[in-house]
Design a protein around this motif. Structure first.
Motif, short mmCIF file in Angstrom:
data_model
loop_
_atom_site.label_atom_id
_atom_site.label_comp_id
_atom_site.label_asym_id
_atom_site.label_seq_id
_atom_site.Cartn_x
_atom_site.Cartn_y
_atom_site.Cartn_z
N LYS A 157 0.83 -1.20 0.00
CA LYS A 157 0.00 0.00 0.00
C LYS A 157 0.87 1.26 0.00
O LYS A 157 0.61 2.21 -0.74
CB LYS A 157 -0.93 0.03 1.21
N GLN A 158 1.91 1.26 0.84
CA GLN A 158 2.78 2.42 0.90
C GLN A 158 3.48 2.66 -0.44
O GLN A 158 3.59 3.81 -0.90
CB GLN A 158 3.82 2.24 2.01
N ASP A 182 0.91 3.93 -2.97
CA ASP A 182 0.61 5.34 -2.67
C ASP A 182 1.71 6.25 -3.21
O ASP A 182 1.44 7.30 -3.79
CB ASP A 182 0.44 5.56 -1.17
N SER A 198 1.66 6.36 -7.06
CA SER A 198 0.47 7.02 -7.62
C SER A 198 0.43 8.51 -7.33
O SER A 198 -0.33 9.24 -7.97
CB SER A 198 -0.81 6.36 -7.07
N THR A 199 1.25 8.98 -6.39
CA THR A 199 1.18 10.40 -6.01
C THR A 199 2.45 11.17 -6.31
O THR A 199 2.43 12.40 -6.35
CB THR A 199 0.86 10.55 -4.52
#
Length: 253
Positions: free
Chosen positions: A149-150, A153, A156-157
């Motif tokens: 997840k990290q 994230d 994607s950012t």
């Protein structure tokens, strides 16, 4: 050695390894001690809240006192104090600049400490300054051990923007790079952040097994040749393991 204290600590170690709890008989068998002795020790530990009985009263497990002690230990743990002498020794043994960094919520690393040598090289880093994750050895060392997840994230950012001709800007190539870090146990910044500068980094794991910190050594490309890297890596990895141990890490990653 005080036998009763030693046995009490052995009981706590056994209960740590079996969260579901253990009864008097099982503890006595494990320690090869009379049940009456175990009962006295368990009663004392229970009275101080270091252990507690299960709902059916048939077994014991670690008590709430450890939560209180955990917070005291963690609150008093200062990463700068823990790591400083290790960084100093690392820099002295390699004759290179040593860094300690921490990951920030904005997907950057912040330099917490820096030990310089007599070298005349000047590089970007200084205490309190931030740097990108994707093109620094310390950043890649941390990201490689982050959760899916990290990592998602981050990808994607954050843009994998170019700082030098060697900066990795393709997401697939970058994920392959992180896989190499996991396999090798270290990361390399090969002129990806600053031209002419090469660094190697390893993650630091805390008591929860999270890679929140990393350490590195940095030098010019000639100073950090393949032969030199082979010489420095065992020293760097040992330093990383020592700081992780001091932070309470018990694993083997």
């Amino acid at each position: 050695m005080i036998q009763s204290v030693d046995r009490s600590l052995q009981i706590l170690e056994l209960l740590k390894e079996k969260p579901g709890g253990m009864g008097i008989t099982e503890l006595a068998n494990k320690l090869d001690v009379a049940k009456s002795t175990i009962h006295r020790l368990v009663s004392t530990l229970e009275s101080h809240q270091y252990i507690q009985r299960s709902a059916d009263q048939t077994s014991y497990r670690l008590g709430l006192k450890f939560i209180e002690m955990y917070h005291v230990v963690v609150d008093e743990l200062n990463i700068l104090e823990v790591a400083r002498n290790v960084l100093e020794e690392l820099s002295e043994r390699t004759s290179k600049i040593a860094h300690l960094v921490m990951i920030e919520v904005d997907h950057q690393v912040i330099y917490l400490d820096k030990v310089e040598t007599q070298s005349t090289i000047r590089i970007y880093s200084r205490t309190g300054r931030k740097a990108p994750l994707h093109c620094t050895g310390v950043g890649k060392a941390i990201l490689a051990y982050s959760s899916d997840k990290q990592l998602n994230d981050f990808l994607s950012t954050k843009e994998l923007f170019k700082l030098t001709d060697r900066t990795i800007t393709d997401a697939t190539e970058f994920q392959n790079e992180l896989e190499k870090v996991r396999q090798n146990g270290f990361a390399i910044d090969d002129e990806e952040h600053e031209e002419g500068i090469r660094c190697i980094a390893v993650p630091i794991f805390d008591h929860l097994g999270s890679a929140t910190y990393a350490i590195s050594i940095t030098g010019t490309v000639p100073q950090m040749s393949e032969e030199r890297l082979a010489e420095y890596l065992p020293i760097l990895k040992q330093a990383g393991k020592e700081i992780s141990r001091r932070l309470g890490y018990k694993g083997s990653r």
